[in-house]
Design an enzyme around this catalytic site. Structure first.
Site, PDB file in Angstrom:
ATOM      1  N   HIS A  82       1.332  10.381  -7.598  1.00 14.19           N
ATOM      2  CA  HIS A  82       0.269   9.485  -7.133  1.00 14.19           C
ATOM      3  C   HIS A  82      -0.840  10.305  -6.504  1.00 14.19           C
ATOM      4  O   HIS A  82      -0.594  11.200  -5.699  1.00 14.19           O
ATOM      5  CB  HIS A  82       0.821   8.497  -6.087  1.00 14.19           C
ATOM      6  CG  HIS A  82      -0.233   7.581  -5.544  1.00 14.19           C
ATOM      7  ND1 HIS A  82      -0.643   6.454  -6.221  1.00 14.19           N
ATOM      8  CD2 HIS A  82      -1.001   7.653  -4.431  1.00 14.19           C
ATOM      9  CE1 HIS A  82      -1.604   5.862  -5.540  1.00 14.19           C
ATOM     10  NE2 HIS A  82      -1.841   6.572  -4.444  1.00 14.19           N
ATOM     11  N   ASP A 161       1.346  -6.509   0.042  1.00 10.58           N
ATOM     12  CA  ASP A 161       0.359  -5.440   0.206  1.00 10.58           C
ATOM     13  C   ASP A 161      -1.019  -5.914  -0.254  1.00 10.58           C
ATOM     14  O   ASP A 161      -2.024  -5.649   0.396  1.00 10.58           O
ATOM     15  CB  ASP A 161       0.793  -4.192  -0.574  1.00 10.58           C
ATOM     16  CG  ASP A 161      -0.295  -3.127  -0.557  1.00 10.58           C
ATOM     17  OD1 ASP A 161      -0.653  -2.679   0.547  1.00 10.58           O
ATOM     18  OD2 ASP A 161      -0.820  -2.777  -1.624  1.00 10.58           O
ATOM     19  N   ARG A 168      -7.176  -6.376   5.625  1.00 13.37           N
ATOM     20  CA  ARG A 168      -7.564  -5.139   6.318  1.00 13.37           C
ATOM     21  C   ARG A 168      -8.989  -4.756   5.965  1.00 13.37           C
ATOM     22  O   ARG A 168      -9.751  -4.255   6.797  1.00 13.37           O
ATOM     23  CB  ARG A 168      -6.603  -4.001   5.930  1.00 13.37           C
ATOM     24  CG  ARG A 168      -5.239  -4.123   6.574  1.00 13.37           C
ATOM     25  CD  ARG A 168      -4.240  -3.198   5.908  1.00 13.37           C
ATOM     26  NE  ARG A 168      -4.687  -1.824   5.895  1.00 13.37           N
ATOM     27  CZ  ARG A 168      -4.325  -0.914   4.966  1.00 13.37           C
ATOM     28  NH1 ARG A 168      -3.505  -1.242   3.993  1.00 13.37           N
ATOM     29  NH2 ARG A 168      -4.779   0.305   5.028  1.00 13.37           N
ATOM     30  N   SER A 183       1.322   1.126   2.491  1.00 12.77           N
ATOM     31  CA  SER A 183       0.725   0.441   1.337  1.00 12.77           C
ATOM     32  C   SER A 183       0.952   1.254   0.058  1.00 12.77           C
ATOM     33  O   SER A 183       1.441   0.738  -0.960  1.00 12.77           O
ATOM     34  CB  SER A 183      -0.774   0.245   1.624  1.00 12.77           C
ATOM     35  OG  SER A 183      -1.491  -0.047   0.465  1.00 12.77           O
ATOM     36  N   LYS A 187       3.966   0.565  -3.261  1.00 14.54           N
ATOM     37  CA  LYS A 187       3.679   0.409  -4.697  1.00 14.54           C
ATOM     38  C   LYS A 187       4.489   1.406  -5.522  1.00 14.54           C
ATOM     39  O   LYS A 187       4.971   1.093  -6.608  1.00 14.54           O
ATOM     40  CB  LYS A 187       2.181   0.574  -4.934  1.00 14.54           C
ATOM     41  CG  LYS A 187       1.414  -0.678  -4.458  1.00 14.54           C
ATOM     42  CD  LYS A 187      -0.070  -0.552  -4.552  1.00 14.54           C
ATOM     43  CE  LYS A 187      -0.645   0.196  -3.405  1.00 14.54           C
ATOM     44  NZ  LYS A 187      -1.922  -0.201  -2.890  1.00 14.54           N
TER      45      LYS A 187
END
Ligand code: URA
Length: 433
Positions: A82, A161, A168, A183, A187
């Site tokens: 990621h 999320d 947010r 968060s 995922k």
């Protein structure tokens, strides 16, 4: 349990229990707890932080708020990568076939781009015919057969999320390490990864502009991953200028192919080899990081990585001949040079500005609904450390619209110059284990 008591407890700096975190997240996802209470809760976390145990509980509460992808039918250790987002970051397109060629199963779920950063799915769709719409059983079969498949985000993954992130976004609580870390990790975990390699970007074009913030975020994510039983590591890499030379979907695919041919920009190659070595090692396909790197260099040199790319493209209905004939990728009608109006050495290229300039050409989306032009984008002819004389081309715009004065101005503004020598920036700042 009452939400108001949990807000008060966090506001006063106490640690919340698993049950309390579950109560807040489950209640909010179901709609039993209103936005204003979660907004206050997020602000309390922003100021009071969370312990590692709380961060892990928050992550799992979000994972369990929706579907979880079951990759157990895929043989081997599934390692996901990621990136926290950068400009010109085509790493996944080169890295996925690269590590797959060494035997790492890559079951990748990717997204589309928004704003100044691109998305892997958009980039892959620049390949004629390529489809990311495959069902779960086909996805599993393809990974078992070819070691690689990429699918668009499907199902109802981490709805908590999604809801919390939107809140947010409008309550000034995005920029909180525990909230960002949980968060992102929710995922990754919901998508079924056994092990996770994180590429946390830092610099002018990154979410975390400062190195110490990037390190804190990396440490937070690695801790969450490990405490939830996923082998996790992070590297901190540079985003003080875009990665490689190209920004724009078809242009980035072309550059990723060049990398797999052993050509192309050095920074892209180095980043892929670094991330790839850690992925191969975590997947237990090498005895050390050095061994993993050697294996990756071998599959570039002997063409095996390129072969995996072709098989992968064909399996997802794309035209594999673009690998040998990249000129078959969509091409823009006009190429317009952006010329330097001064001499000096390039000292900075503000990556967000280049990303926004590419978006204005049509390479990215201003809003979720925008239509993108896969052919257009920007090629950077000069990067940090390069010498420039007035009139030299610093970048080439690939565009289908000749009216690009605003984009040219933006590219020029993104560049800074200094007299004398400027060193090439560090690419990899740190590793967090
Ligand atoms: N990216 C995410 O996925 N979550 C955040 O909170 C911030 C950036």
């Amino acid at each position: 349990m009452r939400m108001v008591d949990l807000i008060e407890k966090k506001r006063d700096g106490y640690e919340l229990s698993k049950e309390e975190i579950r109560f807040a997240i489950e209640g909010y996802t179901k709609g039993d707890i209103p936005d204003y209470q979660l907004a206050a809760f997020a602000m309390a976390i922003y100021f009071q932080d969370m312990t590692t145990a709380e961060r892990a509980e928050l992550t799992m509460a979000m994972v369990e708020s929706g579907d979880q992808i079951d990759l157990s039918a895929i043989k081997g250790v599934k390692v996901d990568k990621h990136s926290t987002g950068g400009v010109g970051d085509k790493t996944t397109i080169a890295l996925a076939p690269l590590v797959a060629a060494v035997g790492v199963p890559v079951a990748k779920m990717s997204g589309r781009g928004l704003g100044h950063t691109g998305g892997t799915i958009d980039k892959l769709e620049a390949i004629p015919g390529f489809s990311v719409e495959i069902d779960t059983s086909e996805f599993t079969q393809l990974v078992n057969k070819n070691k690689l498949a990429v699918v668009g985000q499907t199902g109802n993954l981490t709805p908590a999320d999604k809801k919390l992130y939107s809140l947010r976004d409008v309550t000034a609580t995005v920029n909180s390490i525990p909230l960002i870390a949980s968060s992102i990790m929710s995922k990754k975990i919901a998508s079924g990864a056994d092990a996770i390699v994180l590429d946390v970007k830092t610099g002018s074009g990154a979410f975390m502009k400062q190195l110490d913030q990037a390190k804190q975020l990396a440490e937070a994510m690695v801790e969450i991953g490990k405490s939830l039983g996923r082998d996790t590591m992070a590297i901190i890499s540079d985003m003080n200028q875009p990665l490689g030379q190209t920004i724009g979907n078809a242009l980035e695919v072309k550059e990723a192919i060049e990398m797999l041919k052993g050509e192309g920009p050095e920074d892209l190659r180095e980043l892929c080899l670094t991330l790839g070595s850690h992925m191969v090692y975590l997947a237990k396909q090498a005895s050390s990081i050095e061994d993993a790197r050697q294996k990756l260099e071998d599959v570039i040199a002997n063409g095996a990585a390129l072969k995996v790319l072709k098989t992968f493209i064909q399996a997802q209905n794309g035209d594999p001949s673009i690998v040998d004939h990249p000129e078959k990728l969509p091409e823009a009608n006009f190429k317009i040079e952006v010329k330097a109006n001064q001499s000096g050495t390039v000292s900075a290229i503000v990556a967000d500005k280049i990303g926004t300039a590419a978006m204005l050409l049509g390479a990215g989306r201003a809003t979720k609904e925008s239509h993108i032009d896969l052919a257009v984008g920007i090629v950077l002819n000069k990067k940090i450390g390069d010498l420039v004389s007035p009139g030299d081309s610093i970048a080439t715009l690939h565009t289908n619209n000749e009216n690009v004065k605003k984009v040219i101005d933006m590219v020029i503004e993104a560049y800074s110059f200094l007299d004398g020598e400027v060193g090439k920036p560090t690419l990899i700042y740190d590793e967090i284990h």
